[in-house]
Design a protein around this motif. Structure first.
Motif, short mmCIF file in Angstrom:
data_model
loop_
_atom_site.label_atom_id
_atom_site.label_comp_id
_atom_site.label_asym_id
_atom_site.label_seq_id
_atom_site.Cartn_x
_atom_site.Cartn_y
_atom_site.Cartn_z
N MET A 105 0.81 -0.99 0.04
CA MET A 105 0.02 0.00 0.07
C MET A 105 0.95 1.18 -0.01
N VAL A 106 0.89 2.08 -1.02
CA VAL A 106 1.61 3.40 -1.14
C VAL A 106 1.00 4.52 -0.16
N GLU A 107 1.84 4.96 0.53
CA GLU A 107 1.36 5.91 1.64
C GLU A 107 1.66 7.36 0.76
N PHE A 108 0.82 8.26 1.04
CA PHE A 108 0.70 9.53 0.41
C PHE A 108 0.96 10.57 1.71
N LEU A 109 1.96 11.52 1.38
CA LEU A 109 1.88 12.67 2.40
C LEU A 109 1.33 13.88 1.77
N PRO A 110 0.29 14.29 2.35
CA PRO A 110 -0.59 15.29 1.76
C PRO A 110 0.20 16.58 1.28
N ALA A 111 -0.13 17.23 0.35
CA ALA A 111 0.24 18.56 -0.04
C ALA A 111 0.24 19.60 1.29
N ARG A 112 1.39 20.37 1.24
CA ARG A 112 1.47 21.38 2.18
C ARG A 112 1.90 22.79 1.74
N ASN A 113 1.69 23.93 2.45
CA ASN A 113 2.20 25.27 2.21
C ASN A 113 3.01 25.41 3.41
N ILE A 114 4.27 26.12 3.16
CA ILE A 114 4.93 26.59 4.31
C ILE A 114 5.48 28.14 3.65
N GLU A 115 6.03 28.74 4.68
CA GLU A 115 6.29 30.15 4.25
C GLU A 115 7.79 30.52 4.53
N ALA A 116 8.35 31.18 3.74
CA ALA A 116 9.93 31.55 3.84
C ALA A 116 10.26 32.93 3.66
N LYS A 117 11.56 33.17 3.63
CA LYS A 117 11.96 34.60 3.61
C LYS A 117 12.91 34.67 2.45
N LEU A 118 12.98 35.59 1.67
CA LEU A 118 13.93 35.83 0.61
C LEU A 118 14.81 36.73 1.25
N GLU A 119 16.17 36.25 1.59
CA GLU A 119 17.19 37.16 2.25
C GLU A 119 18.09 37.78 1.25
N GLY A 120 18.39 37.33 0.16
CA GLY A 120 19.15 37.93 -1.01
C GLY A 120 19.04 37.57 -2.41
N VAL A 121 19.47 38.25 -3.35
CA VAL A 121 19.42 37.98 -4.80
C VAL A 121 20.72 38.52 -5.44
N TYR A 122 21.14 37.55 -6.16
CA TYR A 122 22.50 37.50 -6.88
C TYR A 122 22.45 37.19 -8.32
N TRP A 123 23.40 37.66 -9.14
CA TRP A 123 23.57 37.40 -10.38
C TRP A 123 25.03 37.07 -10.60
N ALA A 124 25.12 36.32 -11.78
CA ALA A 124 26.49 36.36 -11.98
C ALA A 124 26.79 36.50 -13.65
N PRO A 125 27.12 37.78 -13.69
CA PRO A 125 27.02 38.49 -15.15
C PRO A 125 28.40 38.26 -15.89
N LYS A 126 29.40 37.77 -15.38
CA LYS A 126 30.59 37.46 -15.95
C LYS A 126 30.95 36.20 -16.56
N ALA A 127 32.30 36.07 -16.78
CA ALA A 127 32.65 34.58 -17.06
C ALA A 127 32.69 33.68 -16.15
N SER A 128 32.85 34.32 -14.94
CA SER A 128 32.93 33.37 -13.66
C SER A 128 31.54 33.18 -13.20
N PHE A 129 31.49 31.99 -12.54
CA PHE A 129 30.03 31.69 -11.68
C PHE A 129 29.97 32.07 -10.58
N VAL A 130 30.87 32.98 -10.03
CA VAL A 130 30.68 33.78 -8.84
C VAL A 130 29.63 34.76 -9.00
N SER A 131 28.77 34.94 -8.08
CA SER A 131 27.57 35.87 -8.13
C SER A 131 27.72 37.06 -7.38
N GLU A 132 27.12 37.78 -7.74
CA GLU A 132 27.20 39.29 -6.72
C GLU A 132 25.84 39.74 -6.40
N ALA A 133 25.67 40.42 -5.25
CA ALA A 133 24.38 40.66 -4.79
C ALA A 133 24.00 41.98 -5.45
#
Lengths: 193, 193
Positions: free
Chosen positions: A1-29
């Motif tokens: 018998m397969v057991e199903f965990l019901p769908a759920r919603n949680i909340e989080a917070k976005l702390e930072g956003v970054y991009w990597a515009p250059k050749a390197s994959f290192v990103s910048e805030a």
């Protein structure tokens, strides 16, 4: 018998956003970032399509494919855990090419594929799944911590199941630090036939 | 302690390919079909983007979004199970808008999101997840089985977790009945923090 965990919603917070515009994959805030169907325009990993690489050994290298790895999503909590495991004072999201830094999601890297991250602007990111830690990221960390060349390999081991998740943009919109993120997790079941 | 099920590969067979070129979502069998980044060109559900509907109650109806539901994938085994549960002689994939019919995958509808279906031509479909059975499909079945108006609602109940999966095209290529399908299932874990 397969057991199903019901769908759920949680909340989080976005702390930072970054991009990597250059050749390197290192990103910048950034103060905010526009998520488009291509990801973050101008970012190293943006695009509707990409070429396959070592992560897809089942394809010849360089095969054109849809890009499911537009965004690297990391958590404050997992970065701290990995830093502690490596005995380093901090692990900055930029060093390993993060695009979105969140807090409040326990075990972010274990979020099931298909999970939705919904932002106040209407932007939504659909999670493809967990990211595998690689030596390139480890080397980037080592470059920031003098005298610890062991971090190149050490990161690969310490960050297993703790290197965050990858996703692509389902709905366009702007996102910024401080955003409340609604996280929708679908019904779950293990596939064990 | 989180338990991880290792990644695994199984093989399946492609039994039929179908498209829905008209206003109706009922599909028609083809000898072969080209999978493009938009899905099946000309099919009712093709496109890189779509508008949200009742399946996305978290978006205002008609919101533009990336189309993760390009293809409806069904299995011979589940169609037979649902037909038996409904006491009807057969349930044809066309009636419920199937695009790809496979055999040899137990519990197709439980395949984890992110699973890859790889075809001999190089085409790959990436699974978004299971499809929810709707009354529209039930009504379409009822229209083919005289004297059984109960099938409209009956299908919704009988086909829960047996209505196949949805996916989008990761790699383009042609697919045809008889193709051997390589199925890659990623490492699995339940998210239960």
């Amino acid at each position: 018998m397969v057991e199903f965990l019901p769908a759920r919603n949680i909340e989080a917070k976005l702390e930072g956003v970054y991009w990597a515009p250059k050749a390197s994959f290192v990103s910048e805030a950034l103060d905010s970032v526009a998520l488009t169907y291509e990801g973050i325009a101008g970012d190293r990993h943006s695009g509707l399509y990409r070429q396959s690489g070592p992560r897809e050994p089942w394809y010849p290298r360089g095969t054109p494919m849809r890009n499911e790895r537009q965004l690297s999503i990391l958590s404050v909590e997992e970065l701290a855990e990995v830093a502690a495991a490596l005995s380093i004072p901090e692990l900055r999201p930029e060093w390993i090419g993060g695009n979105l830094l969140v807090s409040g999601i326990a075990d972010l890297s274990l979020l099931p594929p298909r999970t939705l991250l919904m932002f106040p602007s209407g932007a939504t990111v659909r999670i493809d799944g967990d990211n595998g830690p690689c030596k390139k990221s480890g080397a980037s960390i080592a470059a920031n911590i003098p005298g610890r060349p062991d971090l190149e390999f050490g990161f690969v081991k310490a960050a297993k199941h703790k290197r965050g998740v990858l996703g692509w943009v389902e709905r366009e919109g702007e996102v910024r630090p401080g955003d409340v993120v609604k996280v929708r997790i679908w019904e779950q079941a293990l596939y064990t036939p």
